[in-house]
Scaffold this motif. Structure first.
Motif, PDB file in Angstrom:
ATOM      1  N   THR A 163       0.808  -1.214   0.000  1.00 20.52           N
ATOM      2  CA  THR A 163       0.000   0.000   0.000  1.00 20.52           C
ATOM      3  C   THR A 163       0.842   1.267   0.000  1.00 20.52           C
ATOM      4  O   THR A 163       0.347   2.338   0.332  1.00 20.52           O
ATOM      5  N   LYS A 189       2.155   2.808  -2.637  1.00 22.29           N
ATOM      6  CA  LYS A 189       1.796   3.694  -3.738  1.00 22.29           C
ATOM      7  C   LYS A 189       0.357   3.542  -4.190  1.00 22.29           C
ATOM      8  O   LYS A 189      -0.036   4.144  -5.179  1.00 22.29           O
ATOM      9  N   ARG A 190      -0.421   2.725  -3.515  1.00 28.36           N
ATOM     10  CA  ARG A 190      -1.815   2.542  -3.909  1.00 28.36           C
ATOM     11  C   ARG A 190      -2.683   2.340  -2.677  1.00 28.36           C
ATOM     12  O   ARG A 190      -2.188   1.956  -1.629  1.00 28.36           O
ATOM     13  N   SER A 218      -7.560  -0.918  -4.090  1.00 25.26           N
ATOM     14  CA  SER A 218      -7.147  -1.305  -5.442  1.00 25.26           C
ATOM     15  C   SER A 218      -6.146  -2.458  -5.452  1.00 25.26           C
ATOM     16  O   SER A 218      -5.587  -2.785  -6.493  1.00 25.26           O
ATOM     17  N   ASN A 267      -3.397   8.163  -2.160  1.00 27.13           N
ATOM     18  CA  ASN A 267      -2.928   7.183  -3.151  1.00 27.13           C
ATOM     19  C   ASN A 267      -4.069   6.545  -3.936  1.00 27.13           C
ATOM     20  O   ASN A 267      -4.108   5.330  -4.114  1.00 27.13           O
ATOM     21  N   TYR A 268      -4.989   7.363  -4.413  1.00 33.59           N
ATOM     22  CA  TYR A 268      -6.176   6.793  -5.066  1.00 33.59           C
ATOM     23  C   TYR A 268      -6.090   6.768  -6.589  1.00 33.59           C
ATOM     24  O   TYR A 268      -7.069   6.412  -7.256  1.00 33.59           O
ATOM     25  N   SER A 320      -4.421   4.711  -8.655  1.00 36.71           N
ATOM     26  CA  SER A 320      -4.582   3.355  -9.205  1.00 36.71           C
ATOM     27  C   SER A 320      -6.029   2.893  -9.067  1.00 36.71           C
ATOM     28  O   SER A 320      -6.526   2.141  -9.907  1.00 36.71           O
TER      29      SER A 320
END
Length: 199
Positions: free
Chosen positions: A18, A20-21, A25, A57-58, A60
């Motif tokens: 988590t 970078k995302r 997702s 980080n939304y 993706s």
């Protein structure tokens, strides 16, 4: 159903997964993302207006859900709405579901649906929301909590529920000791929209 859906994408720290995302997702089974289960449950119950409340980080997540076409939610009336974080706290993104809910209050207030279904994006489940909605209406309860009986997972935000014979919640325990057989919350709720706004 006279219900709109709100999906929260609160994140637990899972290290590199988590970094970078958002957790919503994260891939599941090599084919799906965690958020797919929440959206599918709603679409299968004929909920046609779904708001996804994002945090950090939304990007993706936006790439994955897109316009909602894959879920049959790309439409002129209703559809899928990505609700970016409301940075109302001195530049910081809201950190709790309550703060996120306050941030999207206008979105909820502008809806025409009478009820709101609230859920977390990180719960993998497949259940009948229509049945939950019917039970909510017949019970006359202010809030209905989706729950399951069995072994509760471990974690800091697990809710164990105590209920009487009629199913009315009498006690809520946060982060209880793991038990083999208990009633625990799936992190999903149905509530009347006007009551939610008032609260």
């Amino acid at each position: 159903m006279n219900v709109m859906g709100i999906i929260f994408t609160n994140d637990a720290s899972l290290g590199e997964l988590t970094h970078k995302r958002t957790m919503a997702s994260l891939p599941f089974g090599g084919r799906y993302r965690l958020i797919d289960f929440s959206i599918s449950n709603m679409v299968n119950a004929n909920i046609s207006k779904v708001g996804v409340v994002t945090n950090a980080n939304y990007h993706s997540l936006m790439d994955h859900v897109g316009t909602g076409k894959a879920f049959d939610l790309a439409r002129k009336k209703g559809g899928l709405y990505i609700l970016p974080p409301n940075l109302y706290k001195a530049g910081n993104a809201p950190s709790s579901s309550l703060e996120q809910l306050i941030g999207v209050r206008n979105f909820i207030a502008s809806a025409v649906e009478e009820y709101v279904y609230l859920c977390e994006a990180d719960v993998v489940s497949n259940f009948d929301l229509k049945k939950m909605y019917r039970n909510h209406l017949s019970s006359g309860a202010d809030i209905t909590i989706g729950s399951i009986k069995g072994e509760a997972p471990s974690g800091d935000d697990v809710m164990e529920l105590k209920a009487d014979e009629s199913g009315k919640i009498t006690e809520i325990l946060i982060s209880p000791e793991a038990k083999k057989d208990c009633l625990w919350s799936l992190g999903c709720y149905i509530i009347k929209r006007d009551l939610l706004i008032e609260l």
